[in-house]
Write a protein that holds these residues in place. Structure first.
Motif, short mmCIF file in Angstrom:
data_model
loop_
_atom_site.label_atom_id
_atom_site.label_comp_id
_atom_site.label_asym_id
_atom_site.label_seq_id
_atom_site.Cartn_x
_atom_site.Cartn_y
_atom_site.Cartn_z
N THR A 93 15.95 45.11 -6.35
CA THR A 93 15.59 44.97 -5.19
C THR A 93 16.83 45.18 -4.23
OG1 THR A 93 14.33 43.74 -3.45
CG2 THR A 93 15.48 42.63 -5.25
N SER A 94 18.14 44.62 -4.74
CA SER A 94 19.19 44.76 -4.04
C SER A 94 19.61 46.22 -3.85
CB SER A 94 20.55 43.99 -4.74
OG SER A 94 20.66 44.70 -5.88
N ALA A 95 19.52 46.96 -5.03
CA ALA A 95 20.07 48.33 -4.59
C ALA A 95 19.13 49.06 -3.75
CB ALA A 95 20.24 49.24 -6.15
N GLU A 96 17.69 48.75 -4.12
CA GLU A 96 16.79 49.53 -3.26
C GLU A 96 16.87 49.06 -1.68
OE1 GLU A 96 14.16 51.04 -4.32
OE2 GLU A 96 13.26 51.21 -2.38
N ALA A 97 17.25 47.94 -1.36
CA ALA A 97 17.29 47.54 0.02
C ALA A 97 18.41 48.23 0.62
CB ALA A 97 17.72 46.03 0.37
N LEU A 98 19.68 48.33 -0.32
CA LEU A 98 20.89 48.91 0.34
C LEU A 98 20.79 50.44 0.45
CD1 LEU A 98 23.76 47.99 0.78
CD2 LEU A 98 24.32 48.18 -1.44
N PHE A 99 19.93 51.04 -0.52
CA PHE A 99 19.70 52.54 -0.36
C PHE A 99 18.79 52.81 0.88
CE2 PHE A 99 20.64 53.19 -5.07
CZ PHE A 99 21.62 54.16 -4.96
N ALA A 100 17.76 51.92 1.19
CA ALA A 100 16.99 52.11 2.13
C ALA A 100 17.56 52.01 3.63
CB ALA A 100 15.60 51.14 2.23
N GLU A 101 18.44 51.06 3.60
CA GLU A 101 19.27 50.82 4.78
C GLU A 101 20.39 52.08 5.15
OE1 GLU A 101 18.42 48.48 6.90
OE2 GLU A 101 20.05 49.14 8.45
N ALA A 102 20.90 52.54 3.99
CA ALA A 102 21.98 53.56 4.24
C ALA A 102 21.12 54.81 4.76
CB ALA A 102 22.93 53.68 3.17
N PHE A 103 19.86 54.97 4.09
CA PHE A 103 19.17 56.08 4.33
C PHE A 103 18.79 56.09 5.72
CE2 PHE A 103 15.05 58.63 4.36
CZ PHE A 103 15.88 59.71 3.87
N ALA A 104 18.38 54.97 6.32
CA ALA A 104 17.84 54.84 7.52
C ALA A 104 19.18 55.24 8.65
CB ALA A 104 17.41 53.54 8.09
N ARG A 105 20.40 54.98 8.30
CA ARG A 105 21.34 55.13 9.24
C ARG A 105 22.14 56.62 8.79
NH1 ARG A 105 24.55 49.48 9.78
NH2 ARG A 105 22.79 48.16 9.49
N ASN A 106 21.50 57.20 7.75
CA ASN A 106 22.45 58.41 7.42
C ASN A 106 23.61 58.25 6.97
OD1 ASN A 106 22.30 61.12 6.94
ND2 ASN A 106 22.60 61.97 8.97
N MET A 107 23.73 57.23 6.29
CA MET A 107 25.32 56.87 5.95
C MET A 107 25.48 57.40 4.40
SD MET A 107 27.03 53.19 6.43
CE MET A 107 28.43 53.00 5.62
N ARG A 108 26.58 57.63 3.98
CA ARG A 108 26.64 58.03 2.63
C ARG A 108 27.13 57.03 2.07
NH1 ARG A 108 27.18 62.29 -0.39
NH2 ARG A 108 27.05 63.90 1.23
N LEU A 109 26.38 56.88 0.83
CA LEU A 109 26.38 55.48 -0.11
C LEU A 109 26.21 56.11 -1.52
CD1 LEU A 109 26.53 52.47 -0.04
CD2 LEU A 109 24.14 52.67 -0.50
N ILE A 110 27.26 55.58 -2.42
CA ILE A 110 27.12 55.33 -3.60
C ILE A 110 26.64 54.15 -4.27
CG2 ILE A 110 28.14 55.84 -6.10
CD1 ILE A 110 29.99 58.04 -4.46
N ALA A 111 25.79 53.64 -5.09
CA ALA A 111 25.55 52.40 -5.40
C ALA A 111 24.54 52.39 -6.70
CB ALA A 111 24.83 51.77 -4.23
N GLY A 112 24.47 51.24 -7.14
CA GLY A 112 23.64 51.04 -8.63
C GLY A 112 23.34 49.58 -8.65
#
Ligand code: GUN
Ligand code: ZN
Length: 431
Positions: free
Chosen positions: A138-157
């Motif tokens: 859920t932590s990675a899920e939340a981070l990806f969702a927020e970056a996606f909403a902001r159109n921000m480049r993110l690499i995470a796991g």
């Protein structure tokens, strides 16, 4: 689609500067303009030479505009462990960091903190991050969702860890594999997002879990791999004890196929010659985390030795072992670490490192890290006179190199006038 034209002093590196005299390694335009459309830089040049017709003009003069900063190693669930009083790495993990990360089992907390995390990054001028989640998907899920909403480049796991940690913070070889795979299917390659397979480090992953990480690495060659390597002497001794068949710490990861060009190895401080050779052969990327290494007393990263072996080093904050979100503060502490090794980080190389250099370490130099036409419009606008002390120093500045060195040594978020993510301003209006 609307066009935006940003007027400012522009600085963008073309290749790594070899010395303070190597001014051909960058483009510096005193009265420059960037034309942005659809989140992409369409043109870069002299203000008079870039068409302004129909574009909304934003004038950032006299400030300095460069590509947004790239932070190649930090931990999303560690924002509130910065400044925790601990003797060294393993105490710090057990006494503060692991208990704090258990809170990220809560999806509501993760969702709130994801926004807070990305706000902290952009207010410090960072537009791309490579982040560890907690063990909870859920932590990675939340981070990806927020970056996606902001159109921000993110690499995470999501971190994989199945031993030597509190029960609430352990997955299993199977659940770590399944949850990572589901996150990859959902997020890798979507928008500006990429997945990093994230076995935390050898101490917290059993051989069965390392097998699972190895299988993921084979199945997804285009995914990044991130882990920690050779940060501290007690950590190295315990890792080698847990994997007695390995030649050394580096060999643990090599045996599980975790060393390759898109592998990011946090810290990489106390390496033997054999390990450096193995990392160079694999093309893996050591990540220098100066504020963390000083704070936890871990040791002095030997940039010159690794580079001499052909390695490409990245640089990062390592929040929350690291003490600042600012890549400028990271450069300040990096400068001091290298001074203690009698190596000198000159400002052109420093600013190249946190922009084009880190992008190249991530294999993303065609997309981020420069202001060349076709790059994504991730930008930072800097003011080297942001504080009274900086303004006083700048009264005696003799050109661009002094300005950059003032930012490198004295700068932090106060020097960040504005940050653009895919062409959209992130700091409040009027800043
Ligand atoms: N090694 C394993 N986990 C961590 C972490 O969270 N921070 C640091 N600095 N080192 C680690
Ligand atoms: Zn770390």
């Amino acid at each position: 689609m609307g066009q935006t034209l940003i007027r400012a002093r522009l600085l963008s590196f073309l290749r790594e500067p070899q010395s303070p005299e190597d001014t051909a390694s960058f483009r510096y335009i005193e009265d420059g303009a960037l034309l942005i459309e659809g989140g992409i830089i369409r043109a870069m040049g002299e203000f008079g030479a870039v068409s302004t017709e129909g574009a909304e003009v934003i004038d950032h003069r006299p400030h300095l505009l460069m590509p947004g900063f790239i932070d190649t190693h930090l931990h999303f669930p560690q924002m509130q462990v910065i400044a925790s009083w601990a003797a060294e790495l393993l105490d710090w993990l057990n006494d503060y960091t692991f208990p704090e990360e258990t809170r990220y089992a809560d999806p509501a907390l993760c969702a709130r903190m994801a926004g807070v995390f990305l706000d902290r990054l952009t207010e410090h001028g960072t537009t791309t991050a490579v982040a560890y989640g907690s063990v909870h998907a859920t932590s990675a899920e939340a981070l990806f969702a927020e970056a996606f909403a902001r159109n921000m480049r993110l690499i995470a796991g999501k971190v994989m860890m199945d031993r030597n940690a509190p029960e609430a913070l352990r997955d299993t070889a199977q659940s770590g594999y399944d949850e990572s795979k589901a996150l990859i299917a959902r997020w890798h390659g979507r928008g500006r997002l990429s997945y990093a397979i994230t076995p935390r480090f050898a101490i917290t992953s059993s051989p069965a879990q390392m097998d699972a990480a190895s299988a993921l690495a084979r199945e997804y060659p285009e995914c990044y791999i991130q882990t920690h390597l050779s940060e501290n002497h007690a950590e190295i001794a315990l890792s080698c004890q847990l994997y007695p068949e390995a030649l050394d710490y580096t060999d643990i990861y090599a045996r599980y196929g975790l060393l390759r060009e898109n592998s990011l190895l946090g810290h990489a401080i106390h390496l033997r010659a054999r390990e450096i050779g193995a990392l160079a052969e694999a093309g893996a990327k050591p990540v220098f985390c100066p504020t963390s290494n000083l704070y936890l007393g871990s040791g002095l990263f030997d940039d010159a030795k690794l580079r001499a072996a052909g390695l490409v080093n990245a640089i990062a904050t390592d929040i929350g072992g690291g003490t600042s979100y600012s890549m400028l503060q990271t450069l300040a502490e990096g400068y001091k670490v290298l001074q203690l090794n009698r190596q000198r980080l000159h400002p052109y190389r420093a600013f190249d490192w946190i922009t084009r250099g880190n992008a190249a370490a991530l294999g993303l130099q065609d997309r981020i890290g420069t202001l060349e036409a076709g790059s994504e419009a991730d930008l930072v606008v800097l003011n080297a006179k942001a504080t009274p002390a900086m303004a006083l120093r700048m009264e005696r500045a003799r050109g661009l190199m002094d300005e950059l060195f003032t930012l490198q040594v004295m700068g932090d978020d106060r020097a960040v006038v504005q940050t653009y993510v895919a062409g959209v301003a992130c700091k409040g209006a009027g800043l």
